[in-house]
Scaffold this active site. Structure first.
Site, PDB file in Angstrom:
ATOM      1  N   LYS A  36     -17.340  22.175  26.252  1.00  0.00           N
ATOM      2  CA  LYS A  36     -15.958  21.592  26.447  1.00  0.00           C
ATOM      3  C   LYS A  36     -15.063  22.638  26.171  1.00  0.00           C
ATOM      4  O   LYS A  36     -15.419  23.629  25.320  1.00  0.00           O
ATOM      5  CB  LYS A  36     -15.713  20.281  25.629  1.00  0.00           C
ATOM      6  CG  LYS A  36     -15.719  20.665  24.210  1.00  0.00           C
ATOM      7  CD  LYS A  36     -15.672  19.228  23.186  1.00  0.00           C
ATOM      8  CE  LYS A  36     -15.798  19.532  21.892  1.00  0.00           C
ATOM      9  NZ  LYS A  36     -15.915  18.601  21.083  1.00  0.00           N
ATOM     10  N   TYR A 266      10.394  39.814  12.559  1.00  0.00           N
ATOM     11  CA  TYR A 266      11.314  38.737  12.482  1.00  0.00           C
ATOM     12  C   TYR A 266      11.348  38.495  10.803  1.00  0.00           C
ATOM     13  O   TYR A 266      10.269  38.134  10.169  1.00  0.00           O
ATOM     14  CB  TYR A 266      10.899  37.491  13.095  1.00  0.00           C
ATOM     15  CG  TYR A 266      10.920  37.698  14.496  1.00  0.00           C
ATOM     16  CD1 TYR A 266      12.172  37.633  15.355  1.00  0.00           C
ATOM     17  CD2 TYR A 266       9.925  37.875  15.615  1.00  0.00           C
ATOM     18  CE1 TYR A 266      12.562  37.742  16.732  1.00  0.00           C
ATOM     19  CE2 TYR A 266      10.043  37.772  16.946  1.00  0.00           C
ATOM     20  CZ  TYR A 266      11.280  37.772  17.290  1.00  0.00           C
ATOM     21  OH  TYR A 266      11.594  37.962  18.611  1.00  0.00           O
TER      22      TYR A 266
HETATM   23  C1  LIG Z   1     -16.966  18.460  20.021  1.00  0.00           C
HETATM   24  C2  LIG Z   1     -18.218  17.356  20.044  1.00  0.00           C
HETATM   25  C3  LIG Z   1     -19.386  17.784  19.443  1.00  0.00           C
HETATM   26  C4  LIG Z   1     -19.679  19.226  19.303  1.00  0.00           C
HETATM   27  O1  LIG Z   1     -19.223  19.182  17.977  1.00  0.00           O
HETATM   28  P1  LIG Z   1     -19.608  20.830  17.109  1.00  0.00           P
HETATM   29  O2  LIG Z   1     -19.160  20.529  15.637  1.00  0.00           O
HETATM   30  O3  LIG Z   1     -18.983  21.991  17.610  1.00  0.00           O
HETATM   31  O4  LIG Z   1     -21.302  21.133  17.028  1.00  0.00           O
HETATM   32  C5  LIG Z   1     -20.535  16.844  19.614  1.00  0.00           C
HETATM   33  N1  LIG Z   1     -20.320  15.570  19.939  1.00  0.00           N
HETATM   34  C6  LIG Z   1     -18.940  15.209  20.185  1.00  0.00           C
HETATM   35  C7  LIG Z   1     -18.573  13.674  20.659  1.00  0.00           C
HETATM   36  C8  LIG Z   1     -18.046  15.884  20.383  1.00  0.00           C
HETATM   37  O5  LIG Z   1     -16.760  15.701  20.615  1.00  0.00           O
END
Ligand SMILES: *Cc1c(COP(=O)(O)O)cnc(C)c1O
Length: 374
Positions: A36, A266
């Site tokens: 993702k 800045y």
């Molecule tokens: C993002 C996500 C993961 C992966 O989590 P990590 O901590 O990056 O391994 C697993 N399960 C769900 C439901 C998620 O949203």
């Protein structure tokens, strides 16, 4: 091709991390790598292609658009859509063979009606909220079982949950969630519904060997990209060996000599404590360099860790190169990565910025060029 700022991504490292995760999961446990958020900015399509070539039969994304992007790129693996979906995304789920996670019994019924209208049987995974208090059904086991039975055109392929405090070993929340999940899972089995895939774990439980939470599938994200969040409390021994797969670099546009006790950037937040060589680099918060690193972050220049001088601005930032006299305009500094013995990774940046490594990686902006290396 010269870039102002770029990341170098090693698909080889991601593949090695994937195999380390498979070894950690053990035989009989599927690994569904999480790609993702553009594979935590490592490039979803490139990462997914490599993982598929390495044998991944499942991938996980957050939303249907991310799944469609992978299908358009020719990815044939099963794709789990974990982050919920709007009514208008149903069609994409069905047309592109994306497998949704269902978070409420109302959604289950609506998706079933849709499946009936298409005369199709759709596989779904049901997520139970076992205490995270975010997505997931909080219905009783009886209500869930009843609704699954009534959903004539949905096949309950998976039962899952997600942990709220997987890296925190000072609380019983994870074991409480495991117990709640196991009770529900057993109720389904007693009712004659045996989901083929049972999954609870993201990176942390896998990294720390929490085998009772592996089920038959695991969903690691962060560890695939080479990081394990620092645990709180007395964590079990870290069993997983993974390495960061991404380096982030930026060119020095200009180097200037600035007298002692003069302002830089800045708000004049940095004043030179000595006659200084200040380098202006081509990366700022629009590229994802956290603004909270102002006056406190570091980069690697000429193999040495040197401080960011003053405010991180939108497109530019300044670094103190006084102790790196050989570094010149046109050279690159390393924002994340290593040079010789100097190392500064996304976890280091996160700590200095007061955020988490996830946010550092996912925050790397579109303007940062992407280069794939061995
Ligand atoms: C993002 C996500 C993961 C992966 O989590 P990590 O901590 O990056 O391994 C697993 N399960 C769900 C439901 C998620 O949203």
């Amino acid at each position: 091709m010269m870039h102002r700022t770029w990341v170098e991504i090693s698909l080889e490292s991601i593949a090695a991390n994937y195999h380390a995760l498979r070894r950690a999961a053990g035989v009989g446990v599927l690994v569904a790598p999480v790609v993702k958020a553009d594979a935590y900015r490592h490039g979803a399509v490139q990462v997914a292609r490599r993982l598929e070539a390495e044998g991944a039969s499942w991938l996980a994304v957050s939303n249907s658009a991310e799944g469609v992007q992978l299908r358009d790129a020719g990815i044939g693996a099963r794709i789990l859509v974990m982050g919920g979906f709007l009514d208008c995304e149903r069609e994409a789920l069905a047309v592109f063979s994306l497998t949704p996670v269902i978070h409420s019994l109302a959604t289950l019924r609506e998706l079933n009606r849709y499946a009936v209208s298409r005369s199709a049987v759709l596989p779904v995974h049901l997520k139970i909220d076992t205490g995270m208090g975010r997505l997931g059904s909080r219905a009783t086991c009886e209500e869930m079982i009843q609704s699954v039975r009534e959903a004539s055109h949905l096949r309950l392929e998976g039962l899952m949950t997600h942990f709220a405090s997987a890296s925190d070993f000072t609380t019983s929340q994870t074991s409480d969630q495991i117990s709640a999940f196991e009770a529900a899972h057993q109720a389904f089995i007693r009712a004659g519904i045996v989901p083929e895939l049972v999954h609870l774990s993201s990176s942390a439980p896998l990294a720390f060997g929490l085998k009772c939470a592996f089920g038959t599938m695991v969903r690691p994200g962060l560890a695939l990209y080479g990081y394990v969040s620092p645990p709180a409390g007395r964590a079990p021994q870290l069993l997983l060996q993974v390495e960061p797969a991404l380096m982030w670099k930026a060119r020095i546009l200009e180097v200037k000599e600035i007298d002692v006790d003069m302002p830089v950037g800045y708000g004049a937040r940095w004043r030179t404590a000595r006659a200084s060589r200040i380098g202006v680099i081509a990366a700022g918060y629009a590229d994802g360099l956290p603004h909270t690193l102002s006056n406190r972050g570091h980069v690697i220049a000429g193999g040495r860790i040197v401080p960011l001088a003053g405010a991180v601005s939108m497109d530019l930032s300044s670094v103190d190169l006084t102790d790196a006299p050989e570094v010149q305009a046109g050279d690159a500094v390393t924002l994340i990565g290593k040079e010789d013995d100097a190392r500064y990774d996304a976890e280091d940046m996160a700590r200095e910025a007061g955020i988490i490594s996830y946010a550092v990686l996912c925050g790397i902006g579109n303007r940062v060029a992407r280069v794939y290396v061995e």
